[in-house]
Design an enzyme around this catalytic site. Structure first.
Site, PDB file in Angstrom:
ATOM      1  N   SER A  64       0.832  -1.194   0.000  1.00 39.78           N
ATOM      2  CA  SER A  64       0.000   0.000   0.000  1.00 39.78           C
ATOM      3  C   SER A  64       0.877   1.259   0.000  1.00 39.78           C
ATOM      4  CB  SER A  64      -0.948  -0.040   1.207  1.00 39.78           C
ATOM      5  OG  SER A  64      -1.962   0.918   1.099  1.00 39.78           O
ATOM      6  N   ASP A  66      -9.920  -4.521  -4.813  1.00 42.64           N
ATOM      7  CA  ASP A  66      -9.313  -3.558  -3.890  1.00 42.64           C
ATOM      8  C   ASP A  66     -10.042  -2.230  -4.030  1.00 42.64           C
ATOM      9  OD1 ASP A  66      -7.729  -1.800  -2.443  1.00 42.64           O
ATOM     10  OD2 ASP A  66      -5.849  -2.731  -3.074  1.00 42.64           O
ATOM     11  N   HIS A 116      -7.924  -5.410  -0.297  1.00 42.53           N
ATOM     12  CA  HIS A 116      -6.689  -4.610  -0.262  1.00 42.53           C
ATOM     13  C   HIS A 116      -5.502  -5.342   0.347  1.00 42.53           C
ATOM     14  CE1 HIS A 116      -4.081  -1.197  -0.284  1.00 42.53           C
ATOM     15  NE2 HIS A 116      -4.040  -1.094   1.039  1.00 42.53           N
TER      16      HIS A 116
END
Length: 268
Positions: free
Chosen positions: A107, A214, A244
């Site tokens: 991320s 996601d 995610h």
């Protein structure tokens, strides 16, 4: 599971806490870069799998995150986090001379890892990007239009199809559950722009892995960033239905098997 030990060093923005999962027979260093608002302690399962694969695993709680010092989730320049990450990498190289380093970023940590690779790619044997914030993140654009950051926490159901992951996230006192901060939002956008402008990662073997579902860091925005930075050796894995946090997903063993297989190929 391997028990990590913690250590502390003077980072760019204050004291930084790092973790290391030791491995006396390690054949490579796995350097982890965690995501926004969280901490490295949430990567125990992945770290254990990497240790079994032959890694000594290490990484920091980014400044303002987890057990590290600093105002929570505040940064004015993502390269400050890059510098702290490199301090951990250099410590690992001193403790394990001659071992190759594989950088794994998730991320926001994927954005940090990409900036690290663009600046210090010669120090890496491979790069793994899990649901990275790259290319275009529309959430940042919308936040920068607002006069005040909304106090809306991340919906835990967007993290994983496993409800236990969301429950643990909500109950974790080391996770930030408050609003974004404007300097951080601007710093993230600036880092995305820098990554796009810098361009190719060259010959560095790179794995991009992303959940098809996601909703926090949508696939399409990241794909634009991957196209901007991709080098000569890119492997792509998109997981149908995954959300995610693919390292905490219901198919996490499949994801980790793909990551370790990619590392084997990269290390030759």
């Amino acid at each position: 599971m391997t028990t990590p030990r913690e250590w502390e060093f003077a980072g760019v923005r204050g004291a930084v806490t790092a973790r290391i999962w030791p491995n006396g027979g390690a054949r490579y260093v796995a350097l982890l870069s965690h995501g926004y608002g969280e901490h490295l302690g949430r990567y125990r399962y992945a770290a254990d799998a990497l240790v079994r694969h032959g890694a000594v695993v290490c990484g920091p709680d980014h400044a303002g995150h987890g057990r590290s010092a600093g105002e929570r989730v505040l940064v004015d320049d993502v390269d400050a986090w890059v510098a702290d990450l490199r301090t951990v990498a250099e410590s690992a190289r001193l403790d394990h001379p001659g071992l190759p380093t594989v950088l794994i970023g998730h991320s926001m940590g994927g954005l940090i890892a990409t900036r690290y690779a663009q600046r210090y790619g010669a120090e890496l044997a491979a790069l793994v990007l899990s649901g990275p914030v790259l290319g275009r993140w529309d959430a940042l654009t919308e936040l920068l239009k607002l006069d005040e950051m909304p106090d809306v926490p991340i919906d835990p159901s967007t993290l994983s199809r496993d409800p236990e992951v969301g429950r643990a996230y909500v109950e974790d006192p080391l996770v930030w559950h408050g609003p974004f901060k404007r300097p951080t939002v601007q710093a993230l956008q600036d880092a995305i722009d820098l990554a796009n402008e810098h361009g190719s990662l060259g010959a560095l073997p790179t794995l991009w892995a992303h959940g098809e579902d996601d909703r926090l860091v949508p696939l399409a925005g990241t794909r634009a960033g991957i196209e901007a930075v991709r080098g000569d050796d890119l492997t792509e894995r998109i997981y149908p239905g995954a959300r995610h946090e693919i390292l905490n997903e219901t198919n996490r063993d499949e994801v980790l098997a793909d990551i370790t297989a990619f590392i084997d190929r990269a290390l030759g």
